[in-house]
Scaffold this motif. Structure first.
Motif, PDB file in Angstrom:
ATOM      1  N   MET A 196      61.589  54.719   8.554  1.00  0.00           N
ATOM      2  CA  MET A 196      60.448  54.426   9.441  1.00  0.00           C
ATOM      3  C   MET A 196      60.728  53.144  10.232  1.00  0.00           C
ATOM      4  SD  MET A 196      57.607  55.646  10.482  1.00  0.00           S
ATOM      5  CE  MET A 196      56.991  56.788   9.245  1.00  0.00           C
ATOM      6  N   VAL A 197      61.350  52.162   9.592  1.00  0.00           N
ATOM      7  CA  VAL A 197      61.749  50.940  10.302  1.00  0.00           C
ATOM      8  C   VAL A 197      62.678  51.302  11.464  1.00  0.00           C
ATOM      9  CG1 VAL A 197      63.094  48.794  10.102  1.00  0.00           C
ATOM     10  CG2 VAL A 197      61.401  49.372   8.342  1.00  0.00           C
ATOM     11  N   VAL A 198      63.619  52.205  11.217  1.00  0.00           N
ATOM     12  CA  VAL A 198      64.539  52.665  12.273  1.00  0.00           C
ATOM     13  C   VAL A 198      63.756  53.283  13.430  1.00  0.00           C
ATOM     14  CG1 VAL A 198      66.321  54.397  12.807  1.00  0.00           C
ATOM     15  CG2 VAL A 198      66.542  52.970  10.760  1.00  0.00           C
ATOM     16  N   ASP A 199      62.786  54.148  13.114  1.00  0.00           N
ATOM     17  CA  ASP A 199      61.965  54.772  14.169  1.00  0.00           C
ATOM     18  C   ASP A 199      61.239  53.712  14.992  1.00  0.00           C
ATOM     19  OD1 ASP A 199      62.730  57.225  13.251  1.00  0.00           O
ATOM     20  OD2 ASP A 199      60.808  57.736  12.304  1.00  0.00           O
ATOM     21  N   ILE A 200      60.688  52.703  14.302  1.00  0.00           N
ATOM     22  CA  ILE A 200      59.940  51.643  14.990  1.00  0.00           C
ATOM     23  C   ILE A 200      60.868  50.855  15.913  1.00  0.00           C
ATOM     24  CG2 ILE A 200      58.705  49.460  14.623  1.00  0.00           C
ATOM     25  CD1 ILE A 200      57.408  50.806  12.153  1.00  0.00           C
ATOM     26  N   ILE A 201      62.062  50.532  15.430  1.00  0.00           N
ATOM     27  CA  ILE A 201      63.011  49.775  16.256  1.00  0.00           C
ATOM     28  C   ILE A 201      63.382  50.578  17.495  1.00  0.00           C
ATOM     29  CG2 ILE A 201      65.317  48.733  16.357  1.00  0.00           C
ATOM     30  CD1 ILE A 201      64.963  48.273  13.270  1.00  0.00           C
ATOM     31  N   GLN A 202      63.609  51.886  17.318  1.00  0.00           N
ATOM     32  CA  GLN A 202      63.921  52.730  18.480  1.00  0.00           C
ATOM     33  C   GLN A 202      62.766  52.720  19.479  1.00  0.00           C
ATOM     34  OE1 GLN A 202      64.999  56.180  16.204  1.00  0.00           O
ATOM     35  NE2 GLN A 202      67.196  55.900  16.595  1.00  0.00           N
ATOM     36  N   GLY A 203      61.526  52.787  18.984  1.00  0.00           N
ATOM     37  CA  GLY A 203      60.351  52.729  19.857  1.00  0.00           C
ATOM     38  C   GLY A 203      60.259  51.396  20.581  1.00  0.00           C
ATOM     39  N   LEU A 204      60.504  50.305  19.852  1.00  0.00           N
ATOM     40  CA  LEU A 204      60.418  48.967  20.448  1.00  0.00           C
ATOM     41  C   LEU A 204      61.520  48.746  21.474  1.00  0.00           C
ATOM     42  CD1 LEU A 204      59.525  46.767  17.333  1.00  0.00           C
ATOM     43  CD2 LEU A 204      58.004  47.494  19.178  1.00  0.00           C
ATOM     44  N   LYS A 205      62.701  49.335  21.210  1.00  0.00           N
ATOM     45  CA  LYS A 205      63.807  49.183  22.173  1.00  0.00           C
ATOM     46  C   LYS A 205      63.514  49.969  23.455  1.00  0.00           C
ATOM     47  CE  LYS A 205      67.675  47.356  19.639  1.00  0.00           C
ATOM     48  NZ  LYS A 205      69.126  47.154  19.589  1.00  0.00           N
ATOM     49  N   LYS A 206      62.761  51.051  23.322  1.00  0.00           N
ATOM     50  CA  LYS A 206      62.349  51.805  24.505  1.00  0.00           C
ATOM     51  C   LYS A 206      61.353  50.970  25.327  1.00  0.00           C
ATOM     52  CE  LYS A 206      63.016  56.451  23.726  1.00  0.00           C
ATOM     53  NZ  LYS A 206      62.563  57.537  22.844  1.00  0.00           N
ATOM     54  N   ALA A 207      60.402  50.315  24.609  1.00  0.00           N
ATOM     55  CA  ALA A 207      59.396  49.488  25.284  1.00  0.00           C
ATOM     56  C   ALA A 207      60.024  48.250  25.922  1.00  0.00           C
ATOM     57  CB  ALA A 207      58.301  49.091  24.293  1.00  0.00           C
ATOM     58  N   ASN A 208      61.073  47.723  25.289  1.00  0.00           N
ATOM     59  CA  ASN A 208      61.769  46.555  25.835  1.00  0.00           C
ATOM     60  C   ASN A 208      63.265  46.703  25.598  1.00  0.00           C
ATOM     61  OD1 ASN A 208      62.757  44.114  26.684  1.00  0.00           O
ATOM     62  ND2 ASN A 208      62.026  42.962  24.899  1.00  0.00           N
ATOM     63  N   PRO A 209      63.996  47.195  26.606  1.00  0.00           N
ATOM     64  CA  PRO A 209      65.438  47.441  26.431  1.00  0.00           C
ATOM     65  C   PRO A 209      66.225  46.182  26.053  1.00  0.00           C
ATOM     66  CG  PRO A 209      64.627  48.528  28.407  1.00  0.00           C
ATOM     67  CD  PRO A 209      63.516  47.653  27.919  1.00  0.00           C
ATOM     68  N   SER A 210      65.678  44.982  26.323  1.00  0.00           N
ATOM     69  CA  SER A 210      66.434  43.790  25.924  1.00  0.00           C
ATOM     70  C   SER A 210      65.977  43.219  24.580  1.00  0.00           C
ATOM     71  CB  SER A 210      66.403  42.738  27.032  1.00  0.00           C
ATOM     72  OG  SER A 210      65.079  42.471  27.418  1.00  0.00           O
ATOM     73  N   LEU A 211      65.216  44.005  23.824  1.00  0.00           N
ATOM     74  CA  LEU A 211      64.838  43.613  22.453  1.00  0.00           C
ATOM     75  C   LEU A 211      66.095  43.309  21.633  1.00  0.00           C
ATOM     76  CD1 LEU A 211      62.443  43.799  20.139  1.00  0.00           C
ATOM     77  CD2 LEU A 211      63.619  45.917  19.584  1.00  0.00           C
ATOM     78  N   ILE A 212      66.036  42.222  20.873  1.00  0.00           N
ATOM     79  CA  ILE A 212      67.164  41.866  20.006  1.00  0.00           C
ATOM     80  C   ILE A 212      66.770  42.125  18.553  1.00  0.00           C
ATOM     81  CG2 ILE A 212      68.603  39.949  19.185  1.00  0.00           C
ATOM     82  CD1 ILE A 212      68.483  38.817  22.029  1.00  0.00           C
TER      83      ILE A 212
END
Ligand code: ADP
Ligand code: PLP
Ligand code: ZN
Length: 308
Positions: A93-109
């Motif tokens: 689920m953490v992986v899914d959330i990170i993928q969602g957050l990276k979509k919302a902000n492509p420069s998420l670190i």
């Protein structure tokens, strides 16, 4: 800018003491970050005490919290930080959330501490290793394994500095631009009073070619076992790579210097509390975090990292 730098930190909470989010949140706030925290567990204290009690957040409960954040359209983060996780469905689920957050902000670190074990023993279920290898590490931008975790992820043993360099290159190939081996058993040339840590990051040289720049650090050893230090290390590396994005040497020197000041203050206090000749208890060895505020904000540099 107007927007504060915002971190989502998914880690443990403890009522008493400093591990997980308790170890990461205060120092990140002191350094100017807005920290949104999801508590993956809420325990009375860390698991090194004689007793511990508490609750574990399920993957579904994690998803509910994230849904709430998304519904309000406040799912914009600059960083996500994760640590100790002992359940496969939660990690996925953490992986899914990170993928969602990276979509919302492509420069998420994504700063990932792939917590799996130490000194040859795994303390999470073995089936988490393939999840880290195949799903988590490929999303990570900054990775902070210890020697054992780096060996698990790459299938390569580290005995020498050369081995460590190869392992860090293999870890880069899996995804992360920045890798720091937070502690190793590599013998230091300066003697057994030092702990060796190494780092590597992808850089572009002045002539335009790409390379992995490597750094080496000798960390003064303190004769005690601390808990929560791995979590503090990852949080400080997040902060100092943010303030020194192209200078891993400086970021590591500041990170390790914060660690040193906190640990020194902690051991001095713990020994005083325990009394002459006595070993401090886990409660006495809790990190002196609040007392270290000034050192966190402006650490006097106590190590020089070498570019190797
Ligand atoms: P990990 O096993 O995840 O690397 P540790 O907590 O062992 O986590 O180490 C993280 C960092 O904490 C080290 O890089 C070092 O800076 C500091 N540290 C931890 N324990 C000690 C110690 N006994 N003496 C000196 N530094 C320590
Ligand atoms: N989270 C919990 C609940 C723990 O009990 C511990 C260690 O006992 C940790 C995290 C990890 O601490 P460290 O940063 O020393 O790896
Ligand atoms: Zn660790």
């Amino acid at each position: 800018g107007l927007q504060p730098c915002r971190v989502l930190s998914i880690q443990s909470h403890v009522v008493r003491g400093y591990v997980g989010n308790k170890s990461a949140t205060f120092p990140l706030q002191v350094l100017g970050f807005e920290v949104d925290s999801i508590n993956s567990v809420q325990f009375s204290n860390h698991t090194g005490y004689a007793h511990w009690k508490g609750q574990v957040l399920t993957a579904e409960e994690l998803n509910v919290l994230y849904e709430g954040i998304k519904l309000n359209k406040v799912n914009h983060y600059d960083y996500i930080l994760t640590g100790y996780c002992r359940d496969q469905s939660f990690l996925e689920m953490v992986v899914d959330i990170i993928q969602g957050l990276k979509k919302a902000n492509p420069s998420l670190i994504y700063v990932c501490d792939p917590v799996m074990g130490d000194h040859g023993a795994m303390y999470v279920p073995e089936h988490l290793l393939p999840v880290y290898k195949d799903k988590v590490v490929p999303l990570a931008n900054i990775l902070t394994p210890n020697q054992f975790e780096a060996e698990l992820l790459t299938g390569r043993k580290i005995n020498t500095e050369e081995d460590a360099v190869e392992v860090m290159d293999l870890l880069h190939k899996m995804g992360p631009e920045t890798v720091v081996l937070t502690s190793t058993d590599i013998p230091s040339k300066n003697g057994d009073q030092f702990l060796v840590a190494l780092g590597s990051h992808k850089i572009v040289k002045p002539d335009g070619t790409k390379t992995n720049q490597k750094i080496y650090m000798d960390i003064p050893k303190v004769d005690a076992v601390f808990v929560g230090t791995g979590d503090l290390f990852a949080a400080m590396l997040l902060a100092w790579t943010h303030y020194h994005p192209k200078d891993l040497k400086m970021a590591c020197e500041k990170t390790v210097s914060v660690m040193h000041h906190v640990i020194k203050r902690t051991i001095t206090y713990a020994n005083e509390m325990a009394g002459p000749g006595k070993r401090p208890s886990p409660a006495q060895l809790e990190l002196r975090m609040v007392q270290s505020k000034a050192d966190i904000e402006n650490p006097a540099i106590i190590v020089e990292a070498k570019i190797i």
